[in-house]
Design a protein around this motif. Structure first.
Motif, PDB file in Angstrom:
ATOM      1  N   GLY A  33       0.792  -1.228   0.000  1.00 39.43           N
ATOM      2  CA  GLY A  33       0.000   0.000   0.000  1.00 39.43           C
ATOM      3  C   GLY A  33       0.816   1.266   0.000  1.00 39.43           C
ATOM      4  O   GLY A  33       1.503   1.567  -0.967  1.00 39.43           O
ATOM      5  N   THR A  34       0.763   1.977   1.090  1.00 44.06           N
ATOM      6  CA  THR A  34       1.362   3.306   1.143  1.00 44.06           C
ATOM      7  C   THR A  34       2.856   3.207   1.421  1.00 44.06           C
ATOM      8  O   THR A  34       3.335   3.613   2.466  1.00 44.06           O
ATOM      9  N   LEU A  35       3.548   2.662   0.473  1.00 41.17           N
ATOM     10  CA  LEU A  35       4.967   2.410   0.638  1.00 41.17           C
ATOM     11  C   LEU A  35       5.759   3.622   0.169  1.00 41.17           C
ATOM     12  O   LEU A  35       5.557   4.105  -0.934  1.00 41.17           O
ATOM     13  N   ALA A  36       6.647   4.076   1.029  1.00 38.49           N
ATOM     14  CA  ALA A  36       7.533   5.159   0.623  1.00 38.49           C
ATOM     15  C   ALA A  36       8.653   4.590  -0.247  1.00 38.49           C
ATOM     16  O   ALA A  36       9.378   3.712   0.185  1.00 38.49           O
ATOM     17  N   GLN A  37       8.722   5.049  -1.476  1.00 37.23           N
ATOM     18  CA  GLN A  37       9.660   4.467  -2.443  1.00 37.23           C
ATOM     19  C   GLN A  37      10.923   5.298  -2.613  1.00 37.23           C
ATOM     20  O   GLN A  37      11.640   5.125  -3.578  1.00 37.23           O
ATOM     21  N   ASP A  38      11.154   6.208  -1.693  1.00 33.24           N
ATOM     22  CA  ASP A  38      12.217   7.176  -1.942  1.00 33.24           C
ATOM     23  C   ASP A  38      13.297   7.138  -0.862  1.00 33.24           C
ATOM     24  O   ASP A  38      13.801   8.165  -0.455  1.00 33.24           O
ATOM     25  N   ALA A  39      13.595   5.941  -0.394  1.00 36.05           N
ATOM     26  CA  ALA A  39      14.599   5.821   0.657  1.00 36.05           C
ATOM     27  C   ALA A  39      16.006   6.104   0.148  1.00 36.05           C
ATOM     28  O   ALA A  39      16.925   6.285   0.937  1.00 36.05           O
ATOM     29  N   LEU A  40      16.159   6.111  -1.183  1.00 33.72           N
ATOM     30  CA  LEU A  40      17.473   6.392  -1.771  1.00 33.72           C
ATOM     31  C   LEU A  40      17.361   7.559  -2.748  1.00 33.72           C
ATOM     32  O   LEU A  40      16.354   7.691  -3.437  1.00 33.72           O
ATOM     33  N   PRO A  41      18.395   8.386  -2.821  1.00 27.57           N
ATOM     34  CA  PRO A  41      18.399   9.442  -3.833  1.00 27.57           C
ATOM     35  C   PRO A  41      18.534   8.828  -5.230  1.00 27.57           C
ATOM     36  O   PRO A  41      18.965   7.677  -5.351  1.00 27.57           O
ATOM     37  N   PRO A  42      18.158   9.564  -6.280  1.00 28.06           N
ATOM     38  CA  PRO A  42      18.261   9.019  -7.640  1.00 28.06           C
ATOM     39  C   PRO A  42      19.694   8.625  -7.974  1.00 28.06           C
ATOM     40  O   PRO A  42      20.625   9.315  -7.580  1.00 28.06           O
ATOM     41  N   GLY A  43      19.871   7.508  -8.681  1.00 29.24           N
ATOM     42  CA  GLY A  43      21.192   7.030  -9.062  1.00 29.24           C
ATOM     43  C   GLY A  43      21.452   7.312 -10.517  1.00 29.24           C
ATOM     44  O   GLY A  43      20.785   8.157 -11.093  1.00 29.24           O
ATOM     45  N   PRO A  44      22.339   6.580 -11.174  1.00 29.49           N
ATOM     46  CA  PRO A  44      23.171   5.564 -10.534  1.00 29.49           C
ATOM     47  C   PRO A  44      24.333   6.139  -9.734  1.00 29.49           C
ATOM     48  O   PRO A  44      24.636   7.314  -9.845  1.00 29.49           O
ATOM     49  N   VAL A  45      24.944   5.230  -8.978  1.00 33.16           N
ATOM     50  CA  VAL A  45      26.141   5.562  -8.217  1.00 33.16           C
ATOM     51  C   VAL A  45      27.328   5.001  -8.994  1.00 33.16           C
ATOM     52  O   VAL A  45      27.267   3.886  -9.496  1.00 33.16           O
ATOM     53  N   TYR A  46      28.381   5.785  -9.137  1.00 33.26           N
ATOM     54  CA  TYR A  46      29.577   5.327  -9.826  1.00 33.26           C
ATOM     55  C   TYR A  46      30.699   5.096  -8.829  1.00 33.26           C
ATOM     56  O   TYR A  46      30.857   5.859  -7.884  1.00 33.26           O
ATOM     57  N   ALA A  47      31.461   4.036  -9.028  1.00 34.59           N
ATOM     58  CA  ALA A  47      32.595   3.767  -8.154  1.00 34.59           C
ATOM     59  C   ALA A  47      33.728   3.152  -8.970  1.00 34.59           C
ATOM     60  O   ALA A  47      33.488   2.344  -9.861  1.00 34.59           O
ATOM     61  N   VAL A  48      34.931   3.561  -8.658  1.00 36.62           N
ATOM     62  CA  VAL A  48      36.108   3.010  -9.320  1.00 36.62           C
ATOM     63  C   VAL A  48      36.461   1.687  -8.638  1.00 36.62           C
ATOM     64  O   VAL A  48      36.371   1.566  -7.415  1.00 36.62           O
ATOM     65  N   LEU A  49      36.827   0.722  -9.449  1.00 38.16           N
ATOM     66  CA  LEU A  49      37.254  -0.590  -8.963  1.00 38.16           C
ATOM     67  C   LEU A  49      38.274  -0.428  -7.833  1.00 38.16           C
ATOM     68  O   LEU A  49      39.234   0.329  -7.962  1.00 38.16           O
ATOM     69  N   GLY A  50      38.030  -1.095  -6.711  1.00 37.64           N
ATOM     70  CA  GLY A  50      38.970  -1.059  -5.596  1.00 37.64           C
ATOM     71  C   GLY A  50      38.741   0.073  -4.616  1.00 37.64           C
ATOM     72  O   GLY A  50      39.388   0.122  -3.567  1.00 37.64           O
ATOM     73  N   SER A  51      37.829   0.978  -4.947  1.00 42.24           N
ATOM     74  CA  SER A  51      37.567   2.090  -4.033  1.00 42.24           C
ATOM     75  C   SER A  51      36.433   1.733  -3.077  1.00 42.24           C
ATOM     76  O   SER A  51      35.858   0.654  -3.156  1.00 42.24           O
ATOM     77  N   ASN A  52      36.146   2.640  -2.167  1.00 40.99           N
ATOM     78  CA  ASN A  52      34.998   2.478  -1.266  1.00 40.99           C
ATOM     79  C   ASN A  52      33.868   3.355  -1.769  1.00 40.99           C
ATOM     80  O   ASN A  52      34.105   4.435  -2.282  1.00 40.99           O
ATOM     81  N   VAL A  53      32.660   2.910  -1.573  1.00 42.18           N
ATOM     82  CA  VAL A  53      31.518   3.726  -1.985  1.00 42.18           C
ATOM     83  C   VAL A  53      30.467   3.682  -0.885  1.00 42.18           C
ATOM     84  O   VAL A  53      30.353   2.685  -0.165  1.00 42.18           O
ATOM     85  N   THR A  54      29.752   4.788  -0.735  1.00 35.42           N
ATOM     86  CA  THR A  54      28.663   4.849   0.251  1.00 35.42           C
ATOM     87  C   THR A  54      27.346   5.081  -0.468  1.00 35.42           C
ATOM     88  O   THR A  54      27.222   6.015  -1.257  1.00 35.42           O
ATOM     89  N   PHE A  55      26.398   4.187  -0.211  1.00 32.80           N
ATOM     90  CA  PHE A  55      25.037   4.393  -0.705  1.00 32.80           C
ATOM     91  C   PHE A  55      24.272   5.126   0.400  1.00 32.80           C
ATOM     92  O   PHE A  55      23.871   4.520   1.388  1.00 32.80           O
ATOM     93  N   ASN A  56      24.098   6.430   0.229  1.00 28.84           N
ATOM     94  CA  ASN A  56      23.402   7.206   1.248  1.00 28.84           C
ATOM     95  C   ASN A  56      21.899   6.963   1.159  1.00 28.84           C
ATOM     96  O   ASN A  56      21.367   6.734   0.087  1.00 28.84           O
ATOM     97  N   THR A  57      21.239   7.043   2.295  1.00 26.25           N
ATOM     98  CA  THR A  57      19.779   6.971   2.303  1.00 26.25           C
ATOM     99  C   THR A  57      19.236   8.382   2.530  1.00 26.25           C
ATOM    100  O   THR A  57      19.992   9.304   2.832  1.00 26.25           O
ATOM    101  N   THR A  58      17.941   8.511   2.366  1.00 23.40           N
ATOM    102  CA  THR A  58      17.315   9.810   2.617  1.00 23.40           C
ATOM    103  C   THR A  58      16.782   9.885   4.041  1.00 23.40           C
ATOM    104  O   THR A  58      16.171  10.869   4.426  1.00 23.40           O
ATOM    105  N   LEU A  59      17.025   8.800   4.802  1.00 23.71           N
ATOM    106  CA  LEU A  59      16.606   8.797   6.205  1.00 23.71           C
ATOM    107  C   LEU A  59      17.449   9.812   6.970  1.00 23.71           C
ATOM    108  O   LEU A  59      18.630   9.955   6.724  1.00 23.71           O
TER     109      LEU A  59
END
Ligand SMILES: *[C@@H]1O[C@H](CO)[C@@H](O)[C@H](O)[C@H]1NC(C)=O
Ligand SMILES: *[C@@H]1O[C@H](CO)[C@@H](O)[C@H](O)[C@H]1NC(C)=O
Length: 153
Positions: free
Chosen positions: A15-41
């Motif tokens: 039902g009333t599901l909030a579908q926006d827990a993540l900002p619009p992507g995509p997220v880019y990351a270089v091989l071997g690096s660290n990446v953070t997927f931020n939430t909107t919380l």
């Protein structure tokens, strides 16, 4: 009691599901690096459970989930993931080529509302190294844009 909770969660999924827990992507990351997927919380909202999943286009596999102080890492992600206990953000690294794909999150917040989000990770790098470790040049660039184009279809 547990059944009612479960039904409530299922209802909120349908039902009333909030579908926006993540900002619009995509997220880019270089091989071997660290990446953070931020939430909107944020803004004083905490979470009861958070669960991250990954799909390379076929099956959905668990990345990491957390309930209270307990967390569980998926087989492919052991030792490479952590969750920000304040926002539910996913930290992943070092990034592998096989991490390229779709990520989804399911958050049950402190108001017992389920929030979901989806984004994609584009891993850049295989082409920077010339694919098979061969000659670098124009073909590498072609390879790179090809893989990005393929990944977005
Ligand atoms: C990635 O994160 C780990 C753990 O926080 C850290 O030790 C490492 O230096 C980071 N790597 C890069 C490339 O930032
Ligand atoms: C997530 O937030 C951190 C801190 O604000 C930022 O450095 C990082 O680039 C963000 N990650 C993405 C994928 O935007």
């Amino acid at each position: 009691m547990d059944l009612i909770k479960t039904l409530f969660l299922l209802l909120s999924v349908g039902g009333t599901l909030a579908q926006d827990a993540l900002p619009p992507g995509p997220v880019y990351a270089v091989l071997g690096s660290n990446v953070t997927f931020n939430t909107t919380l944020g803004r004083g909202v905490s979470f009861i459970t958070v669960s991250w999943s990954f799909s390379d286009g076929s099956e959905l596999v668990p990345v990491v989930s957390m309930a209270g102080t307990t967390s569980h890492e998926g087989d492919d992600f052991v030792g490479r993931v952590s969750i920000d206990t304040r926002t539910g953000a996913l930290r992943l690294g070092p990034v592998k080529q096989s991490d390229n794909g779709d990520y989804s999150v399911n958050i049950v917040d402190s108001d017992a509302v389920t929030q979901t989000g989806e984004t994609s990770l584009r891993v850049l790098g295989e082409c920077l190294w010339g694919g098979g470790g061969g000659v670098r040049g124009v073909s590498d660039v072609t390879c790179c844009s090809d893989s990005v184009a393929m990944a977005t279809t």
